[in-house]
Design an enzyme around this catalytic site. Structure first.
Site, PDB file in Angstrom:
ATOM      1  N   SER A  36       4.922   6.592   0.809  1.00 34.62           N
ATOM      2  CA  SER A  36       2.948   7.186   1.771  1.00 34.62           C
ATOM      3  C   SER A  36       3.543   7.541   3.016  1.00 34.62           C
ATOM      4  CB  SER A  36       2.563   6.304   1.341  1.00 34.62           C
ATOM      5  OG  SER A  36       1.537   6.855   2.145  1.00 34.62           O
TER       6      SER A  36
ATOM      7  N   TYR B  66      -1.067  -2.052   3.252  1.00 34.04           N
ATOM      8  CA  TYR B  66      -0.303  -1.242   2.222  1.00 34.04           C
ATOM      9  C   TYR B  66       0.353  -0.153   3.303  1.00 34.04           C
ATOM     10  CZ  TYR B  66      -0.803   3.395   0.014  1.00 34.04           C
ATOM     11  OH  TYR B  66      -0.201   4.725  -0.778  1.00 34.04           O
TER      12      TYR B  66
END
Length: 255
Positions: free
Chosen positions: A135, A148
């Site tokens: 990501s 995350y």
């Protein structure tokens, strides 16, 4: 003609589902893996798609997915290790570390186990390709998503190291770093006009990606067109990481 076989984790929705559908449309055989059995049922009706319900943080699921590919289709040519979850909450909140442990288990351990399970099958056909989903949050920090961020950054370096380890066997390992993409995980954000505008105003292309756009880049990285590409993390973010962040990119001409 031999139909190539690809394994896709996190296959039941979002980028994973788009990836399964794209590969199936283009004649690949696909093993689709997810914990979401209802989502997998939508894919099981597609020609050449086999499904497996399971948790990628376990060896059982990863080994079972490769075994299914070999038993059903006779080979494995590529693996797309896309499964991932979000969350963790404020670092000092109750249960934050327990939630981080789960994030790490799915987002990082799941990729490591996926590579470990896929490599022998790829080796058996003379090489192949693995793509993991990281990501842009693994390239930069975002407020409120420390857990995350950490797991997606770990995926990037995991891919780099594994790519070096297996390059001599013609097994290529890369990652994509999606930016804002319309998926089940981002659905509430996309639906909130104020939040959505705040996000897209930072993206030079001035819009969210659709999952199919991420799938197309995954396709490229597993294709012969990327035969000399390994160990990279490719941002697919509409130019977000190209922008220094001090100044906003120019607005769309029709805005």
């Amino acid at each position: 003609m031999v139909n190539p076989v690809v394994l896709v984790t996190g296959a039941a929705s979002g980028i994973g589902e788009a990836t399964v559908r794209l590969y199936a449309e283009r004649g690949h055989r696909v093993v689709a893996v997810d914990v979401d059995e209802e989502g997998l049922a939508k894919l099981a009706v597609l020609d050449g798609v086999a499904t497996l319900a399971g948790d990628v943080s376990t060896e059982e699921t990863n080994e079972g997915a490769v075994r299914l590919a070999l038993e059903r289709f006779g080979r494995l040519d590529a693996a797309v290790l896309n499964a991932g979850i979000g969350g963790a909450g404020p670092l000092e909140s109750a249960g934050a570390i327990e939630r981080f442990d789960r994030l790490f288990a799915v987002n990082v351990r799941g990729v490591a186990l996926g590579i470990r399970a896929a490599v022998p099958a790829l080796r058996a056909v003379g090489g192949g390709a693995i793509v993991a989903t990281s990501s842009v949050s693994g390239l930069r920090g975002d407020p409120g998503t420390w857990g995350y961020n950490a797991t997606k950054a770990a995926v990037i370096n995991l891919v780099r190291g594994a790519a070096i380890d297996y390059a001599a066997e013609q097994i290529r390992i890369n990652a994509i770093a999606p930016g804002g993409t319309v998926t089940a995980m981002t659905g509430s954000q996309v639906a909130d006009p104020r939040f959505s505008r705040a996000i897209t105003s930072k993206i030079p292309l001035q819009r969210w990606a659709v999952a199919r756009e991420q799938a197309e880049v995954i396709w490229f990285l597993t294709s012969p067109a990327a035969s000399y590409v390994t160990g990279v993390t490719l941002p697919v973010d509409g130019g977000l990481t190209a922008n220094g962040g001090i100044l906003a990119p120019p607005p769309a001409r029709n805005s």
